[in-house]
Design an enzyme around this catalytic site. Sequence first.
Site, short mmCIF file in Angstrom:
data_model
loop_
_atom_site.label_atom_id
_atom_site.label_comp_id
_atom_site.label_asym_id
_atom_site.label_seq_id
_atom_site.Cartn_x
_atom_site.Cartn_y
_atom_site.Cartn_z
N TYR A 166 0.83 -1.20 0.00
CA TYR A 166 0.00 0.00 0.00
C TYR A 166 0.86 1.26 0.00
CZ TYR A 166 -3.72 3.26 1.40
OH TYR A 166 -4.61 4.31 1.46
N GLN A 225 -5.45 -1.40 20.40
CA GLN A 225 -4.23 -2.17 20.12
C GLN A 225 -3.05 -1.51 20.83
OE1 GLN A 225 -4.21 -2.38 15.81
NE2 GLN A 225 -5.87 -3.89 15.80
N ARG A 294 3.64 5.12 14.95
CA ARG A 294 3.40 5.50 16.34
C ARG A 294 2.68 6.83 16.47
NH1 ARG A 294 9.53 4.74 17.44
NH2 ARG A 294 9.32 5.06 15.20
P1 NAD Z 1 -12.74 2.18 -0.02
O1 NAD Z 1 -12.13 0.83 0.09
O2 NAD Z 1 -14.05 2.43 0.63
O3 NAD Z 1 -12.85 2.62 -1.55
C1 NAD Z 1 -11.99 2.16 -2.56
C2 NAD Z 1 -12.82 1.81 -3.78
O4 NAD Z 1 -11.94 1.37 -4.82
C3 NAD Z 1 -13.81 0.67 -3.52
O5 NAD Z 1 -15.07 1.01 -4.03
C4 NAD Z 1 -13.19 -0.51 -4.27
O6 NAD Z 1 -14.15 -1.44 -4.71
C5 NAD Z 1 -12.48 0.20 -5.40
N1 NAD Z 1 -11.35 -0.58 -5.97
C6 NAD Z 1 -10.35 -1.20 -5.31
N2 NAD Z 1 -9.51 -1.78 -6.19
C7 NAD Z 1 -9.99 -1.50 -7.43
C8 NAD Z 1 -9.57 -1.82 -8.75
N3 NAD Z 1 -8.47 -2.56 -8.97
N4 NAD Z 1 -10.31 -1.38 -9.79
C9 NAD Z 1 -11.44 -0.64 -9.59
N5 NAD Z 1 -11.88 -0.32 -8.37
C10 NAD Z 1 -11.16 -0.73 -7.30
O7 NAD Z 1 -11.64 3.21 0.53
P2 NAD Z 1 -11.73 4.77 0.81
O8 NAD Z 1 -11.49 4.96 2.25
O9 NAD Z 1 -12.92 5.35 0.19
O10 NAD Z 1 -10.43 5.27 0.04
C11 NAD Z 1 -10.47 5.90 -1.22
C12 NAD Z 1 -9.09 6.38 -1.60
O11 NAD Z 1 -8.59 7.29 -0.62
C13 NAD Z 1 -8.06 5.27 -1.73
O12 NAD Z 1 -7.22 5.55 -2.83
C14 NAD Z 1 -7.26 5.36 -0.46
O13 NAD Z 1 -5.95 4.91 -0.62
C15 NAD Z 1 -7.32 6.86 -0.18
N6 NAD Z 1 -7.14 7.15 1.25
C16 NAD Z 1 -8.14 6.88 2.15
C17 NAD Z 1 -7.93 7.16 3.50
C18 NAD Z 1 -8.99 6.91 4.53
O14 NAD Z 1 -8.77 7.17 5.71
N7 NAD Z 1 -10.17 6.44 4.17
C19 NAD Z 1 -6.71 7.69 3.92
C20 NAD Z 1 -5.71 7.91 2.98
C21 NAD Z 1 -5.94 7.66 1.65
N1 UDP Z 2 -6.45 0.28 16.22
C1 UDP Z 2 -6.93 -0.03 17.48
N2 UDP Z 2 -8.01 -0.84 17.58
C2 UDP Z 2 -8.66 -1.35 16.51
C3 UDP Z 2 -8.18 -1.03 15.21
C4 UDP Z 2 -7.07 -0.21 15.10
O1 UDP Z 2 -6.39 0.42 18.49
O2 UDP Z 2 -9.65 -2.08 16.70
C5 UDP Z 2 -5.28 1.20 16.09
C6 UDP Z 2 -4.16 0.72 15.19
O3 UDP Z 2 -3.21 -0.02 15.92
C7 UDP Z 2 -3.57 2.03 14.70
C8 UDP Z 2 -4.74 3.01 14.73
O4 UDP Z 2 -5.76 2.39 15.50
O5 UDP Z 2 -2.60 2.49 15.62
C9 UDP Z 2 -5.29 3.33 13.35
O6 UDP Z 2 -5.53 2.12 12.66
P1 UDP Z 2 -6.36 2.07 11.31
O7 UDP Z 2 -6.27 0.68 10.80
O8 UDP Z 2 -7.70 2.64 11.54
O9 UDP Z 2 -5.62 3.08 10.33
P2 UDP Z 2 -4.08 3.28 9.89
O10 UDP Z 2 -3.20 2.36 10.68
O11 UDP Z 2 -4.08 2.99 8.46
O12 UDP Z 2 -3.82 4.69 10.23
#
Ligand code: NAD
Ligand code: UDP
EC number: 4.1.1.35
Length: 336
Positions: A166, A225, A294
Amino acid sequence: HQATKQPPLPSPLRFSKFFQSNMRILVTGGAGFIGSHLVDRLMENEKNEVIVADNYFTGSKDNLKKWIGHPRFELIRHDVTEPLLIEVDQIYHLACPASPIFYKYNPVKTIKTNVIGTLNMLGLAKRVGARILLTSTSEVYGDPLVHPQPESYWGNVNPIGVRSCYDEGKRVAETLMFDYHRQHGLEIRVARIFNTYGPRMNIDDGRVVSNFIAQALRGEPLTVQSPGTQTRSFCYVSDLVDGLIRLMEGANSGPINLGNPGEFTMTELAETVKELINPTVEIKNVENTPDDPRQRKPDITKAKELLGWEPKVKLRDGLPLMEEDFRLRLGVGKKS
Ligand code: NAD
Ligand code: UDP
Ligand code: UDP
């Protein structure tokens, strides 16, 4: 016998640009959490035609049900690792699983989605002259040694860890964006999104906010966690979508951090969810996963200066907005 050289035919894009003033916008990953909220906002503008391309890996048609059948809306089942030939003016490229349990499920596919998927969308943008925005992530900073993280920080990422599909995948996607910009003159926008929450988050995606809210509503212990002192900054989805549209419409390529600078430890988050949603649940400590950053908090100076953007919804106000949606989907009745 030498064929005489014909002048190139106008592309369908140039034709339709001449005859219509609608903006055709592709949202990849538009059936997902952030994507579907973005589609809702884009559809509010009657000059926009929105096309969603999604393979439904983590997204769902349900998130878009109010638009299915609308004359300005189109939904295509499509995997972005395959080429896509359509005519559009803008591309919001979101397609990619975002939750650790989903992106680790098939890591090779996650890398293909980030690398080949982004390459295809850039090829499409180049062919039709569209502006393209990539939703990159705060994960490009890895386990950061600089706090809070400005865009100029290059990050501290493990290239061979379980999260690398990722975070390294997104780093390559960013590189591709900037190389297409430098080499082919593409108009690009790169957003680095920090943890976002809100209605329509996948209930079982293992992310901390969705886990805690579902656990609180089910009356199960909130699983912090270890150590619980790790921090995150949570942005409400409507604020995030506003930032994405400002970035697309503005003049700056980025990368630009989009996130809420309010920083909380996971123990504080659990205590807040407990207080707001179910004061009777227990908070328990459980084992963490490898490479967990962290601390994480965006420096949003650039977004403020260049986009005039900053988040408006505080965590304490956003959590109850999400609670209603989770109650409906989990079939848990209202608080008495
Ligand atoms: P999500 O999983 O809800 O949405 C992702 C969408 O992409 C889904 O509808 C999935 O079916 C589609 N998808 C996955 N692989 C695909 C493929 N190969 N072809 C076509 N469609 C595909 O996630 P989200 O939280 O809505 O995230 C959207 C974007 O924002 C992502 O690029 C993610 O990396 C980025 N992002 C999200 C967060 C967050 O906190 N939610 C943080 C940082 C970045
Ligand atoms: N986390 C937690 N309990 C849960 C799920 C996640 O304490 O049930 C913690 C995890 O260890 C991390 C933070 O929450 O430190 C954010 O995790 P998440 O998977 O939501 O997002 P990301 O790690 O991608 O920021
Ligand atoms: N591509 C696409 N749709 C298009 C144009 C290109 O999906 O409308 C894909 C194409 O299949 C290729 C990628 O985008 O794999 C990169 O295209 P580009 O033209 O930049 O590179 P090339 O095809 O020359 O390798």
